[in-house]
Design a protein around this motif. Sequence first.
Motif, PDB file in Angstrom:
ATOM      1  N   VAL A  90      -4.385 -12.818  11.016  1.00  0.00           N
ATOM      2  CA  VAL A  90      -3.945 -11.983   9.897  1.00  0.00           C
ATOM      3  C   VAL A  90      -3.645 -12.911   8.724  1.00  0.00           C
ATOM      4  O   VAL A  90      -2.775 -13.776   8.823  1.00  0.00           O
ATOM      5  CB  VAL A  90      -2.687 -11.167  10.281  1.00  0.00           C
ATOM      6  N   GLU A 125      -4.496  -0.130  11.063  1.00  0.00           N
ATOM      7  CA  GLU A 125      -3.209   0.287  10.484  1.00  0.00           C
ATOM      8  C   GLU A 125      -3.291   1.728   9.974  1.00  0.00           C
ATOM      9  O   GLU A 125      -2.332   2.507  10.149  1.00  0.00           O
ATOM     10  CB  GLU A 125      -2.829  -0.675   9.351  1.00  0.00           C
ATOM     11  N   ALA A 174      -7.114  -8.696   7.157  1.00  0.00           N
ATOM     12  CA  ALA A 174      -6.333  -8.790   5.914  1.00  0.00           C
ATOM     13  C   ALA A 174      -4.867  -8.464   6.165  1.00  0.00           C
ATOM     14  O   ALA A 174      -4.545  -7.501   6.877  1.00  0.00           O
ATOM     15  CB  ALA A 174      -6.902  -7.852   4.862  1.00  0.00           C
ATOM     16  N   LYS A 175      -4.003  -9.277   5.575  1.00  0.00           N
ATOM     17  CA  LYS A 175      -2.571  -8.972   5.662  1.00  0.00           C
ATOM     18  C   LYS A 175      -2.299  -7.777   4.746  1.00  0.00           C
ATOM     19  O   LYS A 175      -2.768  -7.729   3.609  1.00  0.00           O
ATOM     20  CB  LYS A 175      -1.751 -10.187   5.216  1.00  0.00           C
ATOM     21  N   ARG A 176      -1.567  -6.814   5.252  1.00  0.00           N
ATOM     22  CA  ARG A 176      -1.320  -5.621   4.449  1.00  0.00           C
ATOM     23  C   ARG A 176      -0.575  -5.999   3.173  1.00  0.00           C
ATOM     24  O   ARG A 176       0.305  -6.853   3.192  1.00  0.00           O
ATOM     25  CB  ARG A 176      -0.589  -4.562   5.262  1.00  0.00           C
ATOM     26  N   LYS A 207       8.920  -3.487   3.044  1.00  0.00           N
ATOM     27  CA  LYS A 207       8.491  -2.469   4.010  1.00  0.00           C
ATOM     28  C   LYS A 207       7.861  -1.319   3.234  1.00  0.00           C
ATOM     29  O   LYS A 207       8.250  -1.042   2.095  1.00  0.00           O
ATOM     30  CB  LYS A 207       9.695  -1.916   4.778  1.00  0.00           C
ATOM     31  N   ILE A 261       6.665   2.824   9.607  1.00  0.00           N
ATOM     32  CA  ILE A 261       7.223   1.940   8.578  1.00  0.00           C
ATOM     33  C   ILE A 261       6.597   0.551   8.792  1.00  0.00           C
ATOM     34  O   ILE A 261       6.885  -0.121   9.782  1.00  0.00           O
ATOM     35  CB  ILE A 261       8.756   1.873   8.665  1.00  0.00           C
ATOM     36  N   PHE A 262       5.700   0.201   7.881  1.00  0.00           N
ATOM     37  CA  PHE A 262       5.065  -1.107   7.969  1.00  0.00           C
ATOM     38  C   PHE A 262       5.995  -2.154   7.366  1.00  0.00           C
ATOM     39  O   PHE A 262       6.384  -2.036   6.193  1.00  0.00           O
ATOM     40  CB  PHE A 262       3.739  -1.102   7.194  1.00  0.00           C
ATOM     41  N   ASP A 263       6.346  -3.163   8.146  1.00  0.00           N
ATOM     42  CA  ASP A 263       7.056  -4.311   7.602  1.00  0.00           C
ATOM     43  C   ASP A 263       6.009  -5.386   7.317  1.00  0.00           C
ATOM     44  O   ASP A 263       4.820  -5.173   7.571  1.00  0.00           O
ATOM     45  CB  ASP A 263       8.097  -4.791   8.627  1.00  0.00           C
ATOM     46  N   ASP A 264       6.438  -6.532   6.781  1.00  0.00           N
ATOM     47  CA  ASP A 264       5.493  -7.633   6.505  1.00  0.00           C
ATOM     48  C   ASP A 264       4.392  -7.228   5.529  1.00  0.00           C
ATOM     49  O   ASP A 264       3.224  -7.617   5.688  1.00  0.00           O
ATOM     50  CB  ASP A 264       4.856  -8.139   7.809  1.00  0.00           C
ATOM     51  N   LYS A 306       6.935   2.823   4.013  1.00  0.00           N
ATOM     52  CA  LYS A 306       6.939   3.955   4.952  1.00  0.00           C
ATOM     53  C   LYS A 306       5.801   4.912   4.620  1.00  0.00           C
ATOM     54  O   LYS A 306       5.676   5.359   3.464  1.00  0.00           O
ATOM     55  CB  LYS A 306       8.271   4.697   4.853  1.00  0.00           C
TER      56      LYS A 306
END
Lengths: 190, 190
Positions: free
Chosen positions: A88, A174, A118-120, A141, A152-155, A143
């Motif tokens: 990632v 994702e 890909a990093k979000r 984050k 809830i996506f963190d990072d 949501k």
Amino acid sequence: MNKVMVETSARHVHLCEKDIDVLFGKGHKLTLKKELSQPGEFASEERVDVVGPKKDIKSVIVLGPPRKATQVEISLTDARTLGINAPVRESGKTSGTPGCKLIGPAGEVEIKEGVIAAKRHVHLRPQDAEKIGVEDQQIVKVKVKSDERTTIFDDVVIRVKDTFMPAMHIDTDEGNACAANGNVEGEIIV
Amino acid sequence: MNKVMVETSARHVHLCEKDIDVLFGKGHKLTLKKELSQPGEFASEERVDVVGPKKDIKSVIVLGPPRKATQVEISLTDARTLGINAPVRESGKTSGTPGCKLIGPAGEVEIKEGVIAAKRHVHLRPQDAEKIGVEDQQIVKVKVKSDERTTIFDDVVIRVKDTFMPAMHIDTDEGNACAANGNVEGEIIV
């Protein structure tokens, strides 16, 4: 509420001029098929096969315009299919990542690195970032609500540039994990 | 901290006795290959092809023991590959879901319904549920930490039964969305 449009990016390839020459023929120009949300970026008519040690994925879309370095953005589901241990990473930060073979109608290239998941991230203009109270490279984050898979996506990395359109980009894994369908909004949680 | 082991379930099929007869031959018994975390459940040696209107997915693992109704559990990535609009459902709640064709070495069956993306869930015993302060069918959040993709899954169903082993089950899209690799723990947030 700090709302942002959430877009799911399917697997795609960015190519450098040199690799376009080999894959599609000397001097070939990518053909615009559809403009993307980020100004200047477009889905092209061109397709390449991505070849991994385990399997191939045929007919992967090439995005334009050409970039300085060729980069293959796949989901971790794809990575497993191909047999490539894609890390990632943020777009452009491909140092030390695995490579693969790409096959086009005019030839093939073996890239030494550039295969990533890909990093979000969230694209923002400076005025959006200021309003929300975040800065470039900040981790937040987001949501994303749905009927069965609110997540809830963190990072999530904030990326700020004058020329951006506000949008969050996630990959297909994702997108499926939050069952995002159609026009989806996320809420940035700082 | 209410920790629970997080397991990623790859695509799989549960079969009823009648469909086992057709797919593998009259009176066929599933062969245990590997026991799963839930007592009595096992990965079998048997495989079937799942056929959708768009594509097939070959050699999908059959889990045992046989169930009352045949059920195909796929990721939403798989659903797109197959061309089947699989809804997110709890196991067993397949009323009104799409069907598909299954092909085995001895024959094929057309199931009328039963193709789902499993709703994420946590198996608990009554004593675990009491300790955490949750009950059967309650919806909770679970936080899964990772280096690049920490994720808080909402819409997680608690399932309580004497015979369960405590474990959260997510599908491969969800596992990839949180970059869960190897032995992963989640934190139940009530």
